[in-house]
Scaffold this active site. Structure first.
Site, PDB file in Angstrom:
ATOM      1  N   LYS A  44     -11.027  28.001  -8.663  1.00 30.62           N
ATOM      2  CA  LYS A  44     -10.554  27.213  -8.875  1.00 30.62           C
ATOM      3  C   LYS A  44     -10.599  26.076  -8.386  1.00 30.62           C
ATOM      4  O   LYS A  44     -10.619  25.721  -7.484  1.00 30.62           O
ATOM      5  CB  LYS A  44      -9.342  27.259 -10.118  1.00 30.62           C
ATOM      6  CG  LYS A  44      -9.568  26.104 -11.355  1.00 30.62           C
ATOM      7  CD  LYS A  44      -7.994  26.109 -11.449  1.00 30.62           C
ATOM      8  CE  LYS A  44      -7.175  24.830 -12.717  1.00 30.62           C
ATOM      9  NZ  LYS A  44      -6.359  23.811 -10.921  1.00 30.62           N
ATOM     10  N   THR A  62      -9.807  19.317  -9.192  1.00 37.36           N
ATOM     11  CA  THR A  62     -10.521  18.839 -10.591  1.00 37.36           C
ATOM     12  C   THR A  62     -10.578  19.440 -12.291  1.00 37.36           C
ATOM     13  O   THR A  62     -10.315  18.589 -12.806  1.00 37.36           O
ATOM     14  CB  THR A  62     -11.992  18.118 -10.206  1.00 37.36           C
ATOM     15  OG1 THR A  62     -12.466  18.679 -10.704  1.00 37.36           O
ATOM     16  CG2 THR A  62     -11.371  17.325  -8.253  1.00 37.36           C
ATOM     17  N   CYS A  63     -10.292  20.188 -12.016  1.00 34.66           N
ATOM     18  CA  CYS A  63     -10.114  21.239 -13.418  1.00 34.66           C
ATOM     19  C   CYS A  63      -9.026  21.348 -13.452  1.00 34.66           C
ATOM     20  O   CYS A  63      -7.933  22.184 -13.306  1.00 34.66           O
ATOM     21  CB  CYS A  63     -11.489  22.481 -13.318  1.00 34.66           C
ATOM     22  SG  CYS A  63     -13.249  21.873 -13.158  1.00 34.66           S
ATOM     23  N   LEU A  64      -8.800  20.913 -15.083  1.00 32.83           N
ATOM     24  CA  LEU A  64      -7.350  21.111 -15.409  1.00 32.83           C
ATOM     25  C   LEU A  64      -7.863  22.753 -15.756  1.00 32.83           C
ATOM     26  O   LEU A  64      -8.070  23.694 -15.473  1.00 32.83           O
ATOM     27  CB  LEU A  64      -7.108  21.105 -16.450  1.00 32.83           C
ATOM     28  CG  LEU A  64      -7.187  19.506 -16.629  1.00 32.83           C
ATOM     29  CD1 LEU A  64      -7.754  18.162 -18.027  1.00 32.83           C
ATOM     30  CD2 LEU A  64      -6.521  18.979 -15.739  1.00 32.83           C
TER      31      LEU A  64
END
Length: 108
Positions: free
Chosen positions: A103, A106-108
């Site tokens: 993942k 920077t991705c939630l």
């Protein structure tokens, strides 16, 4: 002997735990789980992000992702509209997930 196409181990967000477990069949399984019908356009982005990760040993943020796509695949494929059409719930996140990558931080 029964041969199954069991999905390799994933984390609680559905990302593969081991990048070496990835192949195109696994990508198809992950796409099915995430309700994404893979087209040639999807595969182009999936293979692009895998190549990027294997070359640079890190994942880009969304802006760098788009810039790298523009440079490699053409500006029209780097537009957010194009990428959101392919991966509506997050282009970078789902491209990485289907490519068997971690993942992006920077991705939630």
């Amino acid at each position: 002997m029964v041969i199954t196409n069991a999905l390799p181990e994933t984390n609680d967000l559905g990302f593969l735990l081991r990048i070496a477990d990835w192949n195109e069949q696994v990508a198809l399984q992950l796409a099915d789980i995430n309700d994404i019908n893979l087209t040639d356009a999807h595969w182009e982005i999936i293979h692009f992000i895998r190549h990027y990760y294997l070359q640079y040993k890190h994942l880009p943020n969304a802006r760098v992702f788009a810039k790298a796509i523009s440079k490699s695949l053409g500006e029209e494929k780097a537009h957010s509209r194009y990428l959101l059409h392919l991966f509506p719930d997050g282009p970078l996140k789902y491209a990485c997930k289907l490519a068997g990558l971690p993942k992006p931080p920077t991705c939630l």
